[in-house]
Scaffold this active site. Structure first.
Site, PDB file in Angstrom:
ATOM      1  N   SER A 139       3.137  -6.003   2.847  1.00  6.00           N
ATOM      2  CA  SER A 139       1.775  -6.302   2.432  1.00  6.00           C
ATOM      3  C   SER A 139       1.766  -7.631   1.700  1.00  6.00           C
ATOM      4  O   SER A 139       2.819  -8.118   1.246  1.00  6.00           O
ATOM      5  CB  SER A 139       1.264  -5.195   1.503  1.00  6.00           C
ATOM      6  OG  SER A 139       0.067  -5.561   0.845  1.00  6.00           O
ATOM      7  N   TYR A 152       2.186   0.910  -5.201  1.00  7.33           N
ATOM      8  CA  TYR A 152       2.059   0.250  -3.900  1.00  7.33           C
ATOM      9  C   TYR A 152       2.798  -1.085  -3.906  1.00  7.33           C
ATOM     10  O   TYR A 152       3.580  -1.392  -2.999  1.00  7.33           O
ATOM     11  CB  TYR A 152       0.582   0.050  -3.582  1.00  7.33           C
ATOM     12  CG  TYR A 152       0.299  -0.509  -2.209  1.00  7.33           C
ATOM     13  CD1 TYR A 152       0.360   0.298  -1.086  1.00  7.33           C
ATOM     14  CD2 TYR A 152      -0.061  -1.846  -2.054  1.00  7.33           C
ATOM     15  CE1 TYR A 152       0.083  -0.211   0.177  1.00  7.33           C
ATOM     16  CE2 TYR A 152      -0.339  -2.367  -0.800  1.00  7.33           C
ATOM     17  CZ  TYR A 152      -0.270  -1.547   0.310  1.00  7.33           C
ATOM     18  OH  TYR A 152      -0.536  -2.061   1.559  1.00  7.33           O
TER      19      TYR A 152
END
Length: 249
Positions: A139, A152
């Site tokens: 990401s 995350y």
């Protein structure tokens, strides 16, 4: 003739979002695609729509037993795995003080440990195939910091490092390993964000899953001199803040 004829790919998180787009892109190039997910109905439906040699398998990426079964069944039915796309991922929003340890561990287990288990389970099959490609879906949060998504971010930074380590370890076996780093992509994970979220980007819009899938396909088919690399799709965020122009100049 497709560029991936005779190739066998496992796509985790294949039942939705980016995973579905990746599965479609690989299948369109001739790969036998195994759609792997915990969402049985959606995954089986996608595999049926892909047709050909596509299959669905139930896979909890945090389960070593599931991985061993999925790999063994894939090789038995389709042949050795030559492409692994670790797409499955989850997020939990909220500041550290409000996130439970159980939630933190769950995010890391799915996003990081799940990819590690997948590489560990399929590496022998990739060797038997004579080499191949592993693509790990990290990401933009694996390259820069965002508040209130600590688990995350930790998982995606960790996946970036794991990718580099695996690339070095598996290079002698002709297995390339790369990571993809999307920014704001319009998926169920970003359903709560409106278009204003991307207004300050050089490319002021959300990306689409198909755009990420095309990057994955490029890594698999064309980026043959790349391993241990990060491929970024971020609308230009990493280029820096937008330029401020004086209209009187």
């Amino acid at each position: 003739m497709g560029r991936l004829d005779e190739q066998v790919a496992i796509v985790t998180g294949g039942a939705g979002g980016i995973g579905t787009a990746v599965a479609r892109a690989l299948a369109a190039e001739g790969a036998a695609v195994v759609v792997a997910d915990i969402r049985d109905a959606e995954g089986a439906d996608l595999a049926a729509r892909l047709g050909g040699r596509a299959r669905f398998t139930h896979l909890d990426v945090t389960s070593e037993d599931d991985w061993q079964r999925a790999q063994a069944e894939t090789e038995r039915d389709l042949g050795p795995v030559s492409v692994l796309a670790n797409i499955a991922g989850i997020i939990d929003w909220g500041p550290m003080g409000e996130q439970s340890p159980e939630s933190f561990r769950r995010v890391v287990d799915v996003n990081l440990t799940g990819a590690w288990l997948g590489m560990r389970a399929t590496a022998p099959s990739l060797r038997r195939a004579g080499g191949g490609v592993i693509v790990n879906m990290s990401s933009l949060s694996g390259l820069m910091a965002y508040a209130a998504i600590g688990a995350y971010a930790a998982s995606k930074w960790g996946l970036r490092g794991l990718t580099k380590s695996a690339a070095l370890e598996l290079a002698p076996d002709r297995i390339r390993v790369c990571s993809v780093h999307p920014g704001a992509i319009r998926t169920p994970m970003t359903a709560g964000f409106d278009d204003a979220y991307t207004a300050g980007q050089p490319i002021p819009r959300f990306g689409q899953p198909d755009e990420v899938a095309r990057m994955v396909l490029f890594i698999v088919t064309d980026a043959t001199y790349s391993t241990g690399c990060e491929f970024v799709l971020d609308g230009g965020i990493l280029a820096g803040p937008p330029a401020v122009l004086d209209p009187d100049d």
